[in-house]
Design a protein around this motif. Structure first.
Motif, short mmCIF file in Angstrom:
data_model
loop_
_atom_site.label_atom_id
_atom_site.label_comp_id
_atom_site.label_asym_id
_atom_site.label_seq_id
_atom_site.Cartn_x
_atom_site.Cartn_y
_atom_site.Cartn_z
N TYR A 73 0.84 -1.21 0.00
CA TYR A 73 0.00 0.00 0.00
C TYR A 73 0.87 1.25 0.00
N GLY A 74 1.87 1.30 0.87
CA GLY A 74 2.72 2.48 0.96
C GLY A 74 3.48 2.75 -0.31
N LEU A 75 3.96 1.69 -0.98
CA LEU A 75 4.71 1.86 -2.22
C LEU A 75 3.81 2.39 -3.35
N VAL A 76 2.61 1.85 -3.45
CA VAL A 76 1.68 2.33 -4.47
C VAL A 76 1.27 3.77 -4.17
N ASP A 77 1.03 4.07 -2.91
CA ASP A 77 0.67 5.43 -2.50
C ASP A 77 1.78 6.41 -2.86
N ASP A 78 3.02 6.05 -2.56
CA ASP A 78 4.15 6.92 -2.90
C ASP A 78 4.25 7.12 -4.41
N LEU A 79 4.06 6.04 -5.17
CA LEU A 79 4.15 6.12 -6.63
C LEU A 79 3.09 7.06 -7.18
N PHE A 80 1.87 6.94 -6.71
CA PHE A 80 0.78 7.78 -7.22
C PHE A 80 0.96 9.24 -6.82
N LYS A 81 1.45 9.47 -5.61
CA LYS A 81 1.70 10.85 -5.19
C LYS A 81 2.77 11.49 -6.06
N TRP A 82 3.83 10.73 -6.35
CA TRP A 82 4.88 11.26 -7.24
C TRP A 82 4.30 11.54 -8.63
N ALA A 83 3.55 10.57 -9.17
CA ALA A 83 3.01 10.72 -10.53
C ALA A 83 2.08 11.92 -10.65
N LYS A 84 1.33 12.19 -9.59
CA LYS A 84 0.40 13.32 -9.62
C LYS A 84 1.12 14.65 -9.64
N LYS A 85 2.28 14.71 -8.98
CA LYS A 85 2.99 15.98 -8.84
C LYS A 85 4.02 16.24 -9.93
N THR A 86 4.56 15.20 -10.54
CA THR A 86 5.68 15.36 -11.45
C THR A 86 5.29 16.13 -12.71
N ASP A 87 6.27 16.83 -13.27
CA ASP A 87 6.05 17.59 -14.50
C ASP A 87 6.67 16.90 -15.72
N ILE A 88 7.16 15.68 -15.57
CA ILE A 88 7.76 15.01 -16.72
C ILE A 88 6.66 14.70 -17.74
N PRO A 89 7.02 14.54 -19.03
CA PRO A 89 6.00 14.26 -20.06
C PRO A 89 5.15 13.04 -19.72
N ALA A 90 3.88 13.12 -20.05
CA ALA A 90 2.95 12.04 -19.70
C ALA A 90 3.35 10.71 -20.31
N LEU A 91 3.94 10.74 -21.50
CA LEU A 91 4.36 9.49 -22.14
C LEU A 91 5.40 8.77 -21.29
#
Length: 213
Positions: free
Chosen positions: A143-161
């Motif tokens: 749970y914690g690893l998926v939560d961390d991954l999603f939080k990073w993905a939501k905030k990051t500015d790298i290209p969506a691809l």
């Protein structure tokens, strides 16, 4: 925490090229509703074929059309579930664990006991010879690893691809479910891409994974 990856010049070049191609595809898909339906079916067929589902594209098409098909009940159920999941998932929030679990429930209902839930025991991935090639994260950390991954993905500015590829890869590494990880990884990458460019809802990228050119 940022996943461990590097962005190369080649990745950026391909991102530009794909973005240009997507613009042209979007115009085509807006005009052709039949093509959209056909590509959805190709996505489902290819994603399941990667997981050793033996039904042909024609059989998958017939099942989705509500016709009777001779085949293994489990494989037919996989098609029906996948179609329902693909029909619903593009309404979901790609950064929501609750939505991820809801999608897994749609994808695996009637097939696994742990449908719609993270695994509670260790799991490994084996090759054709029975050799372990990957061990998923310990269940207490999932749970914690998926939560961390999603939080990073939501905030990051790298290209969506690039982001969608990183999320897909990391989900497979975490291996959050006892079954359905491959299908869910591909589905979630589609969702991330569709939130960036809606045409990705209809591009059968799973077909390229199953039959790369």
């Amino acid at each position: 925490m940022r996943p461990p990856f590097s962005i190369t010049d080649k990745m950026l070049k391909l991102t530009v090229e794909i973005t240009q191609a997507v613009t042209l595809l979007e115009l085509q898909h807006q005009r052709d509703l039949h093509l959209r339906k056909e590509n959805r079916i190709r996505s489902i067929h290819s994603s399941l074929a990667i997981e050793q589902n033996t039904l042909s594209l024609e059989q998958v098409t017939a099942i989705i059309a509500g016709k009777r098909v001779l085949g293994e009940p489990k494989e037919i159920r996989e098609v029906q579930n996948a179609y329902e999941a693909y029909e619903e998932v593009f309404k979901f929030d790609p950064y929501s664990i609750e939505n991820l679990l809801a999608a897994h429930r749609l994808m695996t209902k009637g097939l696994v006991k742990e449908s719609g839930a993270f695994r509670e025991r260790d799991v490994g991935v084996y090759d054709g010879n029975g050799t372990v090639v990957h061990i998923g994260a310990r269940p207490q950390f999932v749970y914690g690893l998926v939560d961390d991954l999603f939080k990073w993905a939501k905030k990051t500015d790298i290209p969506a691809l690039i982001k969608s590829c990183v999320v897909h890869f990391e989900l497979e590494m975490i291996h959050p479910f006892l079954d359905g990880n491959g299908r869910m990884g591909r589905l979630w990458q589609n969702l991330l891409l569709a939130k960036w460019q809606p045409v990705f809802e209809w591009i059968p990228i799973e077909s390229q994974v199953h039959n790369p050119v």
